[in-house]
Design a protein around this motif. Structure first.
Motif, mmCIF file in Angstrom:
data_model
loop_
_atom_site.group_PDB
_atom_site.id
_atom_site.type_symbol
_atom_site.label_atom_id
_atom_site.label_comp_id
_atom_site.label_asym_id
_atom_site.label_seq_id
_atom_site.Cartn_x
_atom_site.Cartn_y
_atom_site.Cartn_z
ATOM 1 N N GLY A 117 21.289 -5.579 0.926
ATOM 2 C CA GLY A 117 21.529 -4.208 0.488
ATOM 3 C C GLY A 117 20.669 -3.833 -0.702
ATOM 4 O O GLY A 117 20.142 -2.709 -0.784
ATOM 5 N N LEU A 118 20.513 -4.766 -1.646
ATOM 6 C CA LEU A 118 19.670 -4.487 -2.804
ATOM 7 C C LEU A 118 18.209 -4.275 -2.391
ATOM 8 O O LEU A 118 17.525 -3.406 -2.940
ATOM 9 N N ALA A 119 17.745 -5.048 -1.418
ATOM 10 C CA ALA A 119 16.370 -4.876 -0.947
ATOM 11 C C ALA A 119 16.157 -3.469 -0.394
ATOM 12 O O ALA A 119 15.126 -2.832 -0.652
ATOM 13 N N GLU A 120 17.141 -2.972 0.361
ATOM 14 C CA GLU A 120 17.035 -1.614 0.896
ATOM 15 C C GLU A 120 17.037 -0.585 -0.236
ATOM 16 O O GLU A 120 16.242 0.368 -0.233
ATOM 17 N N ALA A 121 17.906 -0.776 -1.224
ATOM 18 C CA ALA A 121 17.961 0.149 -2.354
ATOM 19 C C ALA A 121 16.663 0.111 -3.154
ATOM 20 O O ALA A 121 16.157 1.148 -3.608
ATOM 21 N N TYR A 122 16.083 -1.085 -3.310
ATOM 22 C CA TYR A 122 14.827 -1.204 -4.051
ATOM 23 C C TYR A 122 13.696 -0.469 -3.329
ATOM 24 O O TYR A 122 12.840 0.154 -3.972
ATOM 25 N N ASP A 123 13.680 -0.545 -2.012
ATOM 26 C CA ASP A 123 12.642 0.167 -1.258
ATOM 27 C C ASP A 123 12.777 1.678 -1.453
ATOM 28 O O ASP A 123 11.773 2.389 -1.606
ATOM 29 N N LEU A 124 14.005 2.164 -1.441
ATOM 30 C CA LEU A 124 14.227 3.595 -1.643
ATOM 31 C C LEU A 124 13.824 4.011 -3.062
ATOM 32 O O LEU A 124 13.221 5.075 -3.263
ATOM 33 N N ALA A 125 14.149 3.160 -4.035
ATOM 34 C CA ALA A 125 13.770 3.474 -5.414
ATOM 35 C C ALA A 125 12.264 3.404 -5.601
ATOM 36 O O ALA A 125 11.685 4.199 -6.352
ATOM 37 N N ALA A 126 11.615 2.475 -4.915
ATOM 38 C CA ALA A 126 10.167 2.333 -5.035
ATOM 39 C C ALA A 126 9.455 3.610 -4.597
ATOM 40 O O ALA A 126 8.439 4.001 -5.188
ATOM 41 N N ALA A 127 9.989 4.252 -3.552
ATOM 42 C CA ALA A 127 9.388 5.514 -3.106
ATOM 43 C C ALA A 127 9.450 6.568 -4.208
ATOM 44 O O ALA A 127 8.518 7.368 -4.375
ATOM 45 N N ARG A 128 10.526 6.582 -4.968
ATOM 46 C CA ARG A 128 10.645 7.523 -6.091
ATOM 47 C C ARG A 128 9.693 7.139 -7.231
ATOM 48 O O ARG A 128 9.079 7.999 -7.862
ATOM 49 N N LEU A 129 9.590 5.850 -7.475
ATOM 50 C CA LEU A 129 8.713 5.384 -8.547
ATOM 51 C C LEU A 129 7.247 5.718 -8.267
ATOM 52 O O LEU A 129 6.490 6.039 -9.183
ATOM 53 N N ARG A 130 6.853 5.624 -7.002
ATOM 54 C CA ARG A 130 5.458 5.923 -6.666
ATOM 55 C C ARG A 130 5.103 7.375 -6.949
ATOM 56 O O ARG A 130 3.924 7.706 -7.090
ATOM 57 N N HIS A 131 6.117 8.241 -6.991
ATOM 58 C CA HIS A 131 5.893 9.650 -7.299
ATOM 59 C C HIS A 131 6.282 9.987 -8.742
ATOM 60 O O HIS A 131 6.447 11.153 -9.092
ATOM 61 N N ASP A 132 6.461 8.924 -9.533
ATOM 62 C CA ASP A 132 6.770 9.101 -10.962
ATOM 63 C C ASP A 132 8.046 9.919 -11.177
ATOM 64 O O ASP A 132 8.144 10.678 -12.160
ATOM 65 N N ARG A 133 9.021 9.768 -10.293
ATOM 66 C CA ARG A 133 10.293 10.486 -10.467
ATOM 67 C C ARG A 133 11.161 9.750 -11.486
ATOM 68 O O ARG A 133 11.289 8.513 -11.426
ATOM 69 N N PRO A 134 11.773 10.449 -12.409
ATOM 70 C CA PRO A 134 12.650 9.793 -13.387
ATOM 71 C C PRO A 134 13.938 9.323 -12.716
ATOM 72 O O PRO A 134 14.329 9.835 -11.656
ATOM 73 N N PRO A 135 14.628 8.341 -13.294
ATOM 74 C CA PRO A 135 15.893 7.872 -12.713
ATOM 75 C C PRO A 135 16.891 9.016 -12.558
ATOM 76 O O PRO A 135 17.134 9.783 -13.493
ATOM 77 N N ALA A 136 17.454 9.117 -11.348
ATOM 78 C CA ALA A 136 18.398 10.202 -11.067
ATOM 79 C C ALA A 136 19.238 9.828 -9.867
ATOM 80 O O ALA A 136 18.803 9.047 -9.013
ATOM 81 N N PRO A 137 20.489 10.351 -9.779
ATOM 82 C CA PRO A 137 21.324 10.087 -8.602
ATOM 83 C C PRO A 137 20.629 10.558 -7.333
ATOM 84 O O PRO A 137 19.803 11.466 -7.338
ATOM 85 N N GLY A 138 20.981 9.933 -6.223
ATOM 86 C CA GLY A 138 20.397 10.291 -4.934
ATOM 87 C C GLY A 138 20.624 9.179 -3.930
ATOM 88 O O GLY A 138 21.475 8.293 -4.124
ATOM 89 N N GLU A 139 19.840 9.191 -2.861
ATOM 90 C CA GLU A 139 20.023 8.231 -1.769
ATOM 91 C C GLU A 139 19.848 6.790 -2.242
ATOM 92 O O GLU A 139 20.611 5.903 -1.848
ATOM 93 N N ALA A 140 18.838 6.547 -3.072
ATOM 94 C CA ALA A 140 18.596 5.185 -3.536
ATOM 95 C C ALA A 140 19.784 4.658 -4.336
ATOM 96 O O ALA A 140 20.242 3.527 -4.126
ATOM 97 N N LEU A 141 20.305 5.469 -5.248
ATOM 98 C CA LEU A 141 21.442 5.043 -6.058
ATOM 99 C C LEU A 141 22.689 4.862 -5.199
ATOM 100 O O LEU A 141 23.448 3.907 -5.402
ATOM 101 N N ASP A 142 22.903 5.758 -4.242
ATOM 102 C CA ASP A 142 24.076 5.631 -3.365
ATOM 103 C C ASP A 142 24.033 4.304 -2.602
ATOM 104 O O ASP A 142 25.059 3.627 -2.459
ATOM 105 N N CYS A 143 22.848 3.939 -2.112
ATOM 106 C CA CYS A 143 22.699 2.661 -1.397
ATOM 107 C C CYS A 143 22.950 1.492 -2.342
ATOM 108 O O CYS A 143 23.608 0.512 -1.969
ATOM 109 N N PHE A 144 22.467 1.583 -3.543
ATOM 110 C CA PHE A 144 22.619 0.543 -4.562
ATOM 111 C C PHE A 144 24.096 0.306 -4.875
ATOM 112 O O PHE A 144 24.599 -0.824 -4.828
#
Length: 308
Positions: free
Chosen positions: A213-240
């Motif tokens: 589950g963490l691997a899936e959440a990390y992949d979702l967060a990585a997509a946000r990081l590649r676009h320089d998005r600041p930490p925020a609630p969303g799909e990645a956090l929900d999965c985490f």
């Protein structure tokens, strides 16, 4: 018929070379003179040229012998022994070239260092082979992961956590891996906790669920990081959060998120490890790829924002 001297002259080699291959049965003589001197037929010249070509490829004598036997026998396999020998030599040569590139970059690490840092850098580089092995890094993680974790889940995690080393490293990448190697092999202090508290109470099945589950959440967060998005609630956090809730048999509620945020904020961090991994895996002039460590930090930050 050629004498040994004539054959050597026509082939452009020394008499000693012809005698060497003859004595080992690679270049059979056709006859002997009345005085007992070796005589070779015209086919010996072609055979000697072939032997020299094979040796120029750095093939060992046993392989040369098998290739010559295959040639003589008219093997219908179409030179399978030669093909296998060349493929094996190419693989070995690739490893040798990779080692040379790591050695060259290591020398530049020392050459480019300020004089006061050269001795320390030499010590760092002296702990590694060229090319280096990542086995010490893998051992570090095996000791860190839950002991009841399944082999499959452990292997999947190691594939993500242990860096894939470049074949042609820059001096900065070599220095970063030397520091990473020193980091994972250093003695642990007594006050260091290896395993996060939230990961300790899991059995083998739940450990696998957790890290998948963490691997899936990390992949979702990585997509946000590649676009320089600041930490925020969303799909990645929900999965985490859902991953932790599932492992501990509870629901994703506001109270659970607050408790999880507090626990994760107090858990041990190995940020330095992930900083070095990023340096090792990032080619000069390219954008750093997100690591599981940077993704985890982003998710913890997003959780803190969500419960604030």
């Amino acid at each position: 018929m050629f004498s040994i001297g004539e054959l050597a002259e026509r082939a452009g080699v020394t008499v000693k070379t012809v005698r060497f291959y003859s004595d080992r049965g690679l270049l059979p003589e056709t006859a002997r003179s009345a005085g007992g001197h070796r005589r070779y037929g015209p086919e010996a010249l072609d055979r000697l040229h072939l032997i020299r070509s094979l040796r120029a490829l750095d093939l060992p004598l046993p392989q040369v012998r098998r290739i010559l036997a295959e040639e003589e026998g008219g093997d219908e396999g179409g030179g399978a022994t030669l093909e296998e020998a060349v493929a094996g030599r190419l693989t070995a040569l690739g490893s040798e070239l990779r080692a040379l590139r790591w050695r060259e970059a290591g020398l530049r690490v020392v050459q480019e260092a300020p004089p006061e840092e050269r001795t320390d850098r030499l010590r760092l580089l002296g702990t590694m082979t060229a090319p280096p092995s990542t086995e010490a890094v893998a051992r570090f993680w095996r000791a860190w992961l839950p002991p009841r974790m399944s082999a499959r889940a452990r292997s999947a995690f190691l594939e993500r956590a242990v860096p894939h080393l470049p074949d042609e490293p820059s001096p900065a990448q070599v220095l970063a891996f030397a520091r990473l190697h020193a980091f994972v092999t250093r003695p642990c202090r007594r006050d260091e906790r290896a395993q996060p508290e939230v990961h300790r109470a899991t059995d083998a099945r739940r450990a696998a669920v957790l890290y998948e589950g963490l691997a899936e959440a990390y992949d979702l967060a990585a997509a946000r990081l590649r676009h320089d998005r600041p930490p925020a609630p969303g799909e990645a956090l929900d999965c985490f959060v859902a991953t932790y809730a599932s492992v501990y048999g509870t629901r994703d509620t506001a109270g659970f998120r607050r408790a999880l945020a507090g626990q994760l904020a107090n858990d041990p961090r190995i940020d330095r490890y992930w900083e070095l991994v990023s340096e090792v895996t990032t080619a000069p002039g390219t954008r750093p790829e997100p690591t599981p460590g940077t993704a985890h930090a982003w998710l913890v930050g997003a959780l803190a924002v969500g419960v604030a």
